[in-house]
Design an enzyme around this catalytic site. Structure first.
Site, PDB file in Angstrom:
ATOM      1  N   LYS A  64      26.939 -54.145  18.579  1.00 21.83           N
ATOM      2  CA  LYS A  64      26.626 -55.436  17.966  1.00 21.83           C
ATOM      3  C   LYS A  64      26.973 -55.509  16.475  1.00 21.83           C
ATOM      4  CE  LYS A  64      24.323 -57.979  21.198  1.00 21.83           C
ATOM      5  NZ  LYS A  64      23.910 -57.024  22.210  1.00 21.83           N
ATOM      6  N   SER A  89      16.894 -60.025  21.103  1.00 21.40           N
ATOM      7  CA  SER A  89      15.877 -59.112  21.608  1.00 21.40           C
ATOM      8  C   SER A  89      16.025 -57.741  20.957  1.00 21.40           C
ATOM      9  CB  SER A  89      15.990 -58.991  23.126  1.00 21.40           C
ATOM     10  OG  SER A  89      17.273 -58.522  23.463  1.00 21.40           O
ATOM     11  N   GLU A 215      25.714 -56.054  35.377  1.00 16.93           N
ATOM     12  CA  GLU A 215      24.459 -56.694  34.967  1.00 16.93           C
ATOM     13  C   GLU A 215      23.263 -55.984  35.578  1.00 16.93           C
ATOM     14  OE1 GLU A 215      24.799 -61.424  34.646  1.00 16.93           O
ATOM     15  OE2 GLU A 215      25.068 -60.650  36.669  1.00 16.93           O
ATOM     16  N   GLY A 219      18.642 -59.680  36.663  1.00 15.31           N
ATOM     17  CA  GLY A 219      19.188 -60.757  35.841  1.00 15.31           C
ATOM     18  C   GLY A 219      20.655 -60.974  36.139  1.00 15.31           C
ATOM     19  N   ASP A 221      22.604 -63.510  36.524  1.00 15.62           N
ATOM     20  CA  ASP A 221      23.116 -64.870  36.284  1.00 15.62           C
ATOM     21  C   ASP A 221      24.642 -64.892  36.184  1.00 15.62           C
ATOM     22  OD1 ASP A 221      22.243 -63.528  33.679  1.00 15.62           O
ATOM     23  OD2 ASP A 221      23.639 -65.050  32.975  1.00 15.62           O
ATOM     24  N   SER A 315      27.062 -49.011  25.606  1.00 14.95           N
ATOM     25  CA  SER A 315      26.917 -50.069  24.597  1.00 14.95           C
ATOM     26  C   SER A 315      25.893 -49.803  23.504  1.00 14.95           C
ATOM     27  CB  SER A 315      26.596 -51.394  25.290  1.00 14.95           C
ATOM     28  OG  SER A 315      25.446 -51.262  26.091  1.00 14.95           O
TER      29      SER A 315
HETATM   30  C1  LIG Z   1      23.748 -57.075  23.469  1.00 12.02           C
HETATM   31  C2  LIG Z   1      23.891 -55.859  24.284  1.00 12.02           C
HETATM   32  C3  LIG Z   1      24.512 -55.908  25.537  1.00 12.02           C
HETATM   33  C4  LIG Z   1      25.037 -57.185  26.132  1.00 12.02           C
HETATM   34  O1  LIG Z   1      26.088 -57.714  25.376  1.00 12.02           O
HETATM   35  P1  LIG Z   1      26.595 -59.232  25.561  1.00 12.02           P
HETATM   36  O2  LIG Z   1      27.646 -59.400  24.547  1.00 12.02           O
HETATM   37  O3  LIG Z   1      25.413 -60.121  25.335  1.00 12.02           O
HETATM   38  O4  LIG Z   1      27.066 -59.337  26.964  1.00 12.02           O
HETATM   39  C5  LIG Z   1      24.660 -54.724  26.218  1.00 12.02           C
HETATM   40  N1  LIG Z   1      24.197 -53.551  25.735  1.00 12.02           N
HETATM   41  C6  LIG Z   1      23.578 -53.461  24.548  1.00 12.02           C
HETATM   42  C7  LIG Z   1      23.093 -52.140  24.084  1.00 12.02           C
HETATM   43  C8  LIG Z   1      23.404 -54.615  23.778  1.00 12.02           C
HETATM   44  O5  LIG Z   1      22.784 -54.524  22.590  1.00 12.02           O
END
Ligand SMILES: *Cc1c(COP(=O)(O)O)cnc(C)c1O
Length: 332
Positions: A64, A89, A215, A219, A221, A315
């Site tokens: 992010k 969140s 996903e 959730g 969606d 991520s």
């Molecule tokens: C925000 C986030 C996601 C999802 O990313 P999107 O761009 O909203 O699809 C997945 N893993 C982590 C650790 C995140 O912080």
């Protein structure tokens, strides 16, 4: 590019590959170029060559930071003087808080009152003002846009913004530039910023790459939206994958995902904790539940990748150590 002033309306435009390239330039020396991790155990288990892009080792512990930095870097002087606002969140909150501080602006963050304590604390520690809300009964987007209007703050959305999508795409860009073409890329899916950004890059740097979104089961969606051909909104899901507990895809992310993504898979919370354990035990990596989504789909055998080169986005790694320990113990 980002905005189009036709009809006096400031309309958000879909970002493209060049936007990701420009984002990569802005991020040079600001974000980490994260490593690619490999494991023979994984390769043998799925009969493939698997490349894990380690965004849990990114600044603030998640990809992010890329989108947040890029979006703030695009603001003008006056916007920066007034400050930025985000709702999140967790990881996006920390990302905006840190990127704001380092680019000489102030951040206000709207966060759910039940957000993981480590994420709340980290956001405050980066100097942001935190405004709490009840995520089961209140609409964070409404709260955020009210605040933004009242205080003339620039809203940095967590996924549905061209500069955010372009920034998130730089993670996959590093992967393709370093590793070359890939047959299948697995990316976790919340609101779709990371997946859409990755898609823009994959189409250029690895045109035959099959893109898969993953996903949380509770959730799904995104899966429903792809099946129905329109954005489906679900009630706030209860899942361990708090970073992907979004209720709907974005107006910018959905068309890109619909066009470029082959399939969306779902994984259960127990599959996520099994994957957390695998990362800890076998690869020595501390990964949060949401960060395990893409890897879980692979390790749980939901997709056949035999004899392929496979990219997996890890991520994020932000979770309280106590909670992490509890999850692994409960699961054992
Ligand atoms: C925000 C986030 C996601 C999802 O990313 P999107 O761009 O909203 O699809 C997945 N893993 C982590 C650790 C995140 O912080």
């Amino acid at each position: 590019m980002a905005t189009d002033a036709t009809d006096g309306l400031l309309q958000m435009m879909e970002p493209d590959f060049d936007d990701v390239c420009r984002a990569a330039q802005r991020l040079q020396g600001q974000a980490h170029h994260t490593p690619i991790l490999t494991s023979r155990t994984v390769n043998e288990r799925v009969s493939a060559e698997v490349l894990f892009k380690a965004e849990h080792l990114q600044r603030i512990g998640a990809f992010k930071f890329r989108g947040a930095w890029n979006a703030i870097a695009r603001l003008d002087e006056q916007q920066r003087r007034r400050g930025v606002l985000a709702y999140s969140s967790g990881n996006h909150a920390q990302a905006v808080a840190l990127a704001a501080r380092e680019q000489q602006t102030t951040a206000t963050i709207v966060m759910p009152e039940d957000a993981p304590p480590a994420k709340l604390a980290a956001t405050r520690a980066y100097g942001a003002r935190v405004v709490l809300y009840d995520r089961y009964n209140e609409d964070r987007e409404a709260i955020a846009s009210d605040l933004a209007e009242r205080e003339a703050l620039s809203l940095i959305p967590p996924y549905d913004h061209p500069d955010v999508i372009a920034g998130q795409g730089t993670a996959a860009m590093e992967l393709f530039k370093e590793a070359g073409e890939i047959d299948t890329l697995l990316v976790c899916l919340g609101g779709g910023g990371l997946l859409a950004g990755s898609a823009l890059v994959a189409r250029q740097l690895s045109p035959h790459c099959r893109l898969i979104g993953v996903e949380p089961e509770a959730g799904n969606d995104g899966q429903q939206s792809l099946a129905r051909g329109e954005i489906v909104t679900i009630p706030a899901p209860r899942t361990l994958a708090d970073g992907a507990a979004t209720t709907h895809l974005g107006h910018l992310t959905f068309p890109i995902i619909r066009r470029e993504v082959s399939d969306i898979l779902t994984v259960s919370d127990t599959a996520l904790t099994r994957t957390m354990r695998f990362f800890a035990e076998r690869m020595k990596q501390f990964v949060e539940p949401t960060g395990c989504l893409a890897a879980a789909a692979l390790l749980e055998g939901l997709i056949d990748v035999s004899n392929q080169r496979v990219g997996v986005l890890i991520s994020g790694g932000n979770i309280d150590p106590d909670r992490y320990a509890r999850l692994l113990t409960e699961q054992a």
